[in-house]
Write a protein that holds these residues in place. Structure first.
Motif, PDB file in Angstrom:
ATOM      1  N   HIS A   5       4.279  10.086   0.404  1.00  0.00           N
ATOM      2  CA  HIS A   5       4.768   9.367   1.583  1.00  0.00           C
ATOM      3  C   HIS A   5       5.185  10.395   2.633  1.00  0.00           C
ATOM      4  O   HIS A   5       6.101  11.189   2.390  1.00  0.00           O
ATOM      5  CB  HIS A   5       5.950   8.479   1.166  1.00  0.00           C
ATOM      6  CG  HIS A   5       6.450   7.581   2.255  1.00  0.00           C
ATOM      7  ND1 HIS A   5       7.591   6.837   2.116  1.00  0.00           N
ATOM      8  CD2 HIS A   5       5.974   7.305   3.497  1.00  0.00           C
ATOM      9  CE1 HIS A   5       7.793   6.131   3.228  1.00  0.00           C
ATOM     10  NE2 HIS A   5       6.819   6.409   4.080  1.00  0.00           N
ATOM     11  N   ILE A   6       4.478  10.384   3.778  1.00  0.00           N
ATOM     12  CA  ILE A   6       4.849  11.222   4.917  1.00  0.00           C
ATOM     13  C   ILE A   6       5.098  10.315   6.116  1.00  0.00           C
ATOM     14  O   ILE A   6       4.707   9.140   6.120  1.00  0.00           O
ATOM     15  CB  ILE A   6       3.776  12.284   5.260  1.00  0.00           C
ATOM     16  CG1 ILE A   6       2.461  11.641   5.707  1.00  0.00           C
ATOM     17  CG2 ILE A   6       3.549  13.217   4.090  1.00  0.00           C
ATOM     18  CD1 ILE A   6       1.417  12.648   6.175  1.00  0.00           C
ATOM     19  N   ASN A  36      -2.262  19.549  -0.359  1.00  0.00           N
ATOM     20  CA  ASN A  36      -3.542  19.961  -0.957  1.00  0.00           C
ATOM     21  C   ASN A  36      -3.360  20.958  -2.102  1.00  0.00           C
ATOM     22  O   ASN A  36      -4.207  21.047  -2.984  1.00  0.00           O
ATOM     23  CB  ASN A  36      -4.453  20.558   0.116  1.00  0.00           C
ATOM     24  CG  ASN A  36      -5.094  19.487   0.988  1.00  0.00           C
ATOM     25  OD1 ASN A  36      -5.123  18.317   0.616  1.00  0.00           O
ATOM     26  ND2 ASN A  36      -5.590  19.889   2.138  1.00  0.00           N
ATOM     27  N   ARG A  37      -2.254  21.684  -2.086  1.00  0.00           N
ATOM     28  CA  ARG A  37      -1.998  22.667  -3.165  1.00  0.00           C
ATOM     29  C   ARG A  37      -1.341  22.046  -4.393  1.00  0.00           C
ATOM     30  O   ARG A  37      -1.174  22.713  -5.418  1.00  0.00           O
ATOM     31  CB  ARG A  37      -1.068  23.779  -2.655  1.00  0.00           C
ATOM     32  CG  ARG A  37      -1.732  24.851  -1.807  1.00  0.00           C
ATOM     33  CD  ARG A  37      -0.821  26.091  -1.720  1.00  0.00           C
ATOM     34  NE  ARG A  37       0.512  25.766  -1.250  1.00  0.00           N
ATOM     35  CZ  ARG A  37       0.880  25.772   0.041  1.00  0.00           C
ATOM     36  NH1 ARG A  37       0.019  26.082   0.975  1.00  0.00           N
ATOM     37  NH2 ARG A  37       2.124  25.472   0.372  1.00  0.00           N
ATOM     38  N   LEU A  38      -0.914  20.784  -4.320  1.00  0.00           N
ATOM     39  CA  LEU A  38      -0.229  20.175  -5.471  1.00  0.00           C
ATOM     40  C   LEU A  38      -1.138  20.250  -6.698  1.00  0.00           C
ATOM     41  O   LEU A  38      -2.341  19.971  -6.595  1.00  0.00           O
ATOM     42  CB  LEU A  38       0.124  18.709  -5.176  1.00  0.00           C
ATOM     43  CG  LEU A  38       1.206  18.478  -4.120  1.00  0.00           C
ATOM     44  CD1 LEU A  38       1.299  16.987  -3.786  1.00  0.00           C
ATOM     45  CD2 LEU A  38       2.568  19.007  -4.581  1.00  0.00           C
ATOM     46  N   PRO A  39      -0.569  20.589  -7.845  1.00  0.00           N
ATOM     47  CA  PRO A  39      -1.415  20.773  -9.031  1.00  0.00           C
ATOM     48  C   PRO A  39      -1.722  19.462  -9.766  1.00  0.00           C
ATOM     49  O   PRO A  39      -1.874  19.449 -10.976  1.00  0.00           O
ATOM     50  CB  PRO A  39      -0.560  21.710  -9.899  1.00  0.00           C
ATOM     51  CG  PRO A  39       0.833  21.378  -9.526  1.00  0.00           C
ATOM     52  CD  PRO A  39       0.824  20.979  -8.080  1.00  0.00           C
ATOM     53  N   PHE A  40      -1.773  18.379  -9.016  1.00  0.00           N
ATOM     54  CA  PHE A  40      -2.103  17.073  -9.600  1.00  0.00           C
ATOM     55  C   PHE A  40      -2.688  16.220  -8.475  1.00  0.00           C
ATOM     56  O   PHE A  40      -2.562  16.567  -7.285  1.00  0.00           O
ATOM     57  CB  PHE A  40      -0.861  16.400 -10.207  1.00  0.00           C
ATOM     58  CG  PHE A  40       0.292  16.291  -9.259  1.00  0.00           C
ATOM     59  CD1 PHE A  40       0.402  15.240  -8.369  1.00  0.00           C
ATOM     60  CD2 PHE A  40       1.286  17.275  -9.236  1.00  0.00           C
ATOM     61  CE1 PHE A  40       1.458  15.155  -7.486  1.00  0.00           C
ATOM     62  CE2 PHE A  40       2.353  17.197  -8.354  1.00  0.00           C
ATOM     63  CZ  PHE A  40       2.444  16.135  -7.472  1.00  0.00           C
ATOM     64  N   ALA A  41      -3.302  15.119  -8.839  1.00  0.00           N
ATOM     65  CA  ALA A  41      -3.911  14.223  -7.846  1.00  0.00           C
ATOM     66  C   ALA A  41      -2.986  13.053  -7.542  1.00  0.00           C
ATOM     67  O   ALA A  41      -2.155  12.670  -8.371  1.00  0.00           O
ATOM     68  CB  ALA A  41      -5.249  13.714  -8.369  1.00  0.00           C
ATOM     69  N   VAL A  42      -3.136  12.493  -6.358  1.00  0.00           N
ATOM     70  CA  VAL A  42      -2.453  11.237  -6.023  1.00  0.00           C
ATOM     71  C   VAL A  42      -3.515  10.218  -5.592  1.00  0.00           C
ATOM     72  O   VAL A  42      -4.633  10.591  -5.241  1.00  0.00           O
ATOM     73  CB  VAL A  42      -1.400  11.433  -4.905  1.00  0.00           C
ATOM     74  CG1 VAL A  42      -0.316  12.396  -5.348  1.00  0.00           C
ATOM     75  CG2 VAL A  42      -2.039  11.899  -3.602  1.00  0.00           C
ATOM     76  N   ASP A  43      -3.140   8.947  -5.638  1.00  0.00           N
ATOM     77  CA  ASP A  43      -4.107   7.907  -5.274  1.00  0.00           C
ATOM     78  C   ASP A  43      -4.355   7.867  -3.773  1.00  0.00           C
ATOM     79  O   ASP A  43      -5.449   7.557  -3.327  1.00  0.00           O
ATOM     80  CB  ASP A  43      -3.612   6.538  -5.761  1.00  0.00           C
ATOM     81  CG  ASP A  43      -3.624   6.466  -7.278  1.00  0.00           C
ATOM     82  OD1 ASP A  43      -4.693   6.180  -7.828  1.00  0.00           O
ATOM     83  OD2 ASP A  43      -2.581   6.738  -7.903  1.00  0.00           O
ATOM     84  N   PHE A  44      -3.302   8.128  -2.992  1.00  0.00           N
ATOM     85  CA  PHE A  44      -3.455   8.128  -1.535  1.00  0.00           C
ATOM     86  C   PHE A  44      -2.236   8.804  -0.914  1.00  0.00           C
ATOM     87  O   PHE A  44      -1.221   9.035  -1.592  1.00  0.00           O
ATOM     88  CB  PHE A  44      -3.632   6.699  -0.977  1.00  0.00           C
ATOM     89  CG  PHE A  44      -2.475   5.764  -1.248  1.00  0.00           C
ATOM     90  CD1 PHE A  44      -1.463   5.582  -0.324  1.00  0.00           C
ATOM     91  CD2 PHE A  44      -2.408   5.050  -2.440  1.00  0.00           C
ATOM     92  CE1 PHE A  44      -0.397   4.718  -0.576  1.00  0.00           C
ATOM     93  CE2 PHE A  44      -1.348   4.182  -2.709  1.00  0.00           C
ATOM     94  CZ  PHE A  44      -0.342   4.019  -1.769  1.00  0.00           C
ATOM     95  N   VAL A  45      -2.382   9.129   0.362  1.00  0.00           N
ATOM     96  CA  VAL A  45      -1.246   9.590   1.173  1.00  0.00           C
ATOM     97  C   VAL A  45      -0.910   8.465   2.138  1.00  0.00           C
ATOM     98  O   VAL A  45      -1.803   7.923   2.806  1.00  0.00           O
ATOM     99  CB  VAL A  45      -1.599  10.881   1.947  1.00  0.00           C
ATOM    100  CG1 VAL A  45      -0.471  11.275   2.887  1.00  0.00           C
ATOM    101  CG2 VAL A  45      -1.909  12.019   0.973  1.00  0.00           C
ATOM    102  N   LEU A  46       0.350   8.091   2.198  1.00  0.00           N
ATOM    103  CA  LEU A  46       0.811   7.062   3.123  1.00  0.00           C
ATOM    104  C   LEU A  46       1.518   7.732   4.299  1.00  0.00           C
ATOM    105  O   LEU A  46       2.478   8.480   4.097  1.00  0.00           O
ATOM    106  CB  LEU A  46       1.792   6.124   2.403  1.00  0.00           C
ATOM    107  CG  LEU A  46       2.543   5.142   3.296  1.00  0.00           C
ATOM    108  CD1 LEU A  46       1.589   4.118   3.902  1.00  0.00           C
ATOM    109  CD2 LEU A  46       3.649   4.453   2.505  1.00  0.00           C
ATOM    110  N   HIS A  47       1.050   7.456   5.513  1.00  0.00           N
ATOM    111  CA  HIS A  47       1.748   7.902   6.722  1.00  0.00           C
ATOM    112  C   HIS A  47       2.386   6.665   7.341  1.00  0.00           C
ATOM    113  O   HIS A  47       1.674   5.769   7.808  1.00  0.00           O
ATOM    114  CB  HIS A  47       0.762   8.556   7.695  1.00  0.00           C
ATOM    115  CG  HIS A  47       1.427   9.270   8.842  1.00  0.00           C
ATOM    116  ND1 HIS A  47       2.381   8.680   9.633  1.00  0.00           N
ATOM    117  CD2 HIS A  47       1.288  10.539   9.309  1.00  0.00           C
ATOM    118  CE1 HIS A  47       2.785   9.551  10.556  1.00  0.00           C
ATOM    119  NE2 HIS A  47       2.151  10.685  10.367  1.00  0.00           N
ATOM    120  N   SER A  48       3.712   6.605   7.360  1.00  0.00           N
ATOM    121  CA  SER A  48       4.358   5.354   7.785  1.00  0.00           C
ATOM    122  C   SER A  48       4.668   5.321   9.279  1.00  0.00           C
ATOM    123  O   SER A  48       5.608   4.652   9.713  1.00  0.00           O
ATOM    124  CB  SER A  48       5.589   5.046   6.930  1.00  0.00           C
ATOM    125  OG  SER A  48       6.505   6.094   6.936  1.00  0.00           O
TER     126      SER A  48
END
Ligand SMILES: [Fe+2]
Length: 266
Positions: A5-6, A36-48
């Motif tokens: 969440h950004i 992008n450097r996080l060592p895991f995946a996420v389903d999506f990025v939310l920009h609120s």
């Protein structure tokens, strides 16, 4: 299901735009690189919301190029500094933008409902009767796990300038005008509603009300000071840019904030 969440990136039309003393482009770029450097995946990025400062075509053109660097899909809510039509058209490539950019999607079995609460270039947000009726139809007791996203806080926070009318600014506040109607509308879905996520306040808040979690993301560039009894808005330049990681499983929702050092000023 996991998402980042950004919020409130306030990009200008050029990469040297200064937002309240800081280069918003460089700050968002740094956040994107960190995600992008996080060592895991996420389903999506939310920009609120508040992708841009002025909601112009040039700003969304710049935003599109920058946000395309993210290695995850991005979902947007419209902020008061955004232009709903241009966000859809210039940032997302939607050829026939809708009047209000409400949208839904499913991520790993979780239904996500995003509402457009923009209301022109004023701090308070708005929902139409039509939007509330659509939301009512979705907020039934039975169904998949649910998340609701909007730019404006739909409940008071523990700081007067965020929660009450501003005498100095045409009696506007930072809240959603239809906060009470919104909360009444979502109440039937409480058992499956995992959270309501918002932006606009440039600070991470977590609130529980009527058994429902409400959570905001920090700004990617500048936080706003917010403390009990504070009556006037002001920035908190000592507080760093940040983003949140939200993780849901069957039994628990976990939120953590990642803070970043400020990038070199351009
Ligand atoms: Fe905002």
């Amino acid at each position: 299901m996991r998402f980042i969440h950004i919020s409130d990136s306030h990009l200008g039309k050029t990469s040297d735009f200064n937002y309240r003393g800081f280069n918003s482009y460089r700050h968002l770029e740094q956040v994107i690189e960190a995600i992008n450097r996080l060592p895991f995946a996420v389903d999506f990025v939310l920009h609120s919301g508040d992708v841009t400062e002025h909601g112009s075509l040039e700003e969304y053109t710049l935003a599109r190029k920058l946000m395309e660097r993210l290695r995850f899909p991005v979902k947007y809510a419209v902020g008061n500094h955004d232009n709903s039509a241009l966000l859809q058209n210039a940032l997302l490539g939607i050829e026939s933008p809708s009047g209000r950019y409400d949208h839904t999607f499913v991520a790993d079995g979780v239904q996500v409902v995003v509402l457009d609460t923009s209301n022109g270039f004023v701090p308070n947000g708005a929902l139409t009767e039509r939007q509330l009726a659509d939301l009512r139809a979705r907020c039934t007791p039975e169904g998949a796990p649910l998340i609701i996203v909007l730019h404006h806080p739909p409940l008071p926070l523990d700081t007067p300038w965020l929660s009450e009318d501003w005498a100095s600014f045409d009696s506007r506040s930072m809240l959603l005008d239809e906060s009470e109607a919104f909360r009444a509308t979502i109440a039937p879905a409480r058992e499956r509603l995992r959270g309501v996520f918002f932006g606009h306040v440039h600070r991470a808040f977590q609130v529980q009300r009527d058994g429902i979690l409400y959570c905001s993301a920090p700004s990617t560039v500048v936080q706003f000071a917010a403390y009990p009894e504070q009556r006037d808005p002001k920035p908190a330049p000592d507080e760093p840019p940040a983003f949140a990681l939200v993780t849901l499983n069957d039994s628990q929702l976990t939120i953590r904030q990642y803070t970043l050092p400020r990038p070199e000023q351009a």
